[in-house]
Design a protein around this motif. Structure first.
Motif, short mmCIF file in Angstrom:
data_model
loop_
_atom_site.label_atom_id
_atom_site.label_comp_id
_atom_site.label_asym_id
_atom_site.label_seq_id
_atom_site.Cartn_x
_atom_site.Cartn_y
_atom_site.Cartn_z
N ALA A 1 3.38 -9.18 -0.83
CA ALA A 1 2.74 -7.92 -1.25
C ALA A 1 1.93 -7.35 -0.10
CB ALA A 1 1.84 -8.15 -2.45
N ARG A 2 2.05 -6.06 0.08
CA ARG A 2 1.24 -5.32 1.05
C ARG A 2 0.60 -4.17 0.29
NH1 ARG A 2 1.71 -9.38 3.32
NH2 ARG A 2 2.77 -9.80 5.26
N HIS A 3 -0.44 -4.52 -0.48
CA HIS A 3 -1.09 -3.53 -1.33
C HIS A 3 -1.66 -2.37 -0.53
CE1 HIS A 3 -0.52 -6.13 -4.75
NE2 HIS A 3 -1.08 -7.13 -4.08
N GLU A 4 -2.14 -2.63 0.68
CA GLU A 4 -2.68 -1.56 1.51
C GLU A 4 -1.60 -0.57 1.94
OE1 GLU A 4 -1.32 -4.79 4.32
OE2 GLU A 4 -2.39 -4.76 2.41
N GLN A 5 -0.33 -1.00 1.90
CA GLN A 5 0.78 -0.12 2.22
C GLN A 5 1.50 0.38 0.97
OE1 GLN A 5 3.23 -2.38 4.93
NE2 GLN A 5 1.78 -2.14 6.61
N GLY A 6 1.15 -0.17 -0.18
CA GLY A 6 1.69 0.32 -1.45
C GLY A 6 3.03 -0.25 -1.86
N TRP A 7 3.36 -1.48 -1.46
CA TRP A 7 4.64 -2.05 -1.86
C TRP A 7 4.54 -3.56 -2.06
CZ3 TRP A 7 6.57 -5.82 1.33
CH2 TRP A 7 6.17 -5.81 2.67
N ALA A 8 5.53 -4.09 -2.76
CA ALA A 8 5.66 -5.53 -2.97
C ALA A 8 7.15 -5.88 -2.96
CB ALA A 8 5.04 -5.95 -4.30
N LEU A 9 7.47 -7.00 -2.33
CA LEU A 9 8.83 -7.52 -2.35
C LEU A 9 8.92 -8.56 -3.44
CD1 LEU A 9 11.66 -7.67 -1.08
CD2 LEU A 9 10.76 -9.47 0.42
N LEU A 10 9.84 -8.36 -4.36
CA LEU A 10 9.99 -9.28 -5.49
C LEU A 10 10.95 -10.41 -5.15
CD1 LEU A 10 10.20 -6.66 -8.38
CD2 LEU A 10 8.17 -7.74 -7.37
N CYS A 11 10.93 -11.44 -5.94
CA CYS A 11 11.76 -12.62 -5.75
C CYS A 11 13.26 -12.27 -5.71
CB CYS A 11 11.48 -13.61 -6.87
SG CYS A 11 12.45 -15.11 -6.81
#
Length: 65
Positions: free
Chosen positions: A24-34
């Protein structure tokens, strides 16, 4: 390949956004899921095959547009 038990939904499942977060890169606004789906904070998704899933928007009354 998901190693969770129970396994995460696949990238083609309708509930694919329910997979666990791998990175997760909350500061960039995205998350990679499993399941290799890239989930954006606006609810948009980028699937592993490059397909874009538009964000799910709702109006002021909370209805999905």
């Amino acid at each position: 390949m998901c190693r969770h038990s129970p396994p995460c939904p696949s990238d083609s499942a309708t509930d694919r956004q329910a997979a666990r977060v791998s990175v997760a890169r909350h500061e960039q606004g995205w998350a990679l899921l499993c399941n290799d789906v890239l989930l954006f904070e606006d609810t948009g998704q980028l699937l592993p095959d490059g397909q874009v899933v538009a964000p799910c928007r709702s109006d002021a009354a909370g209805r999905v547009a």
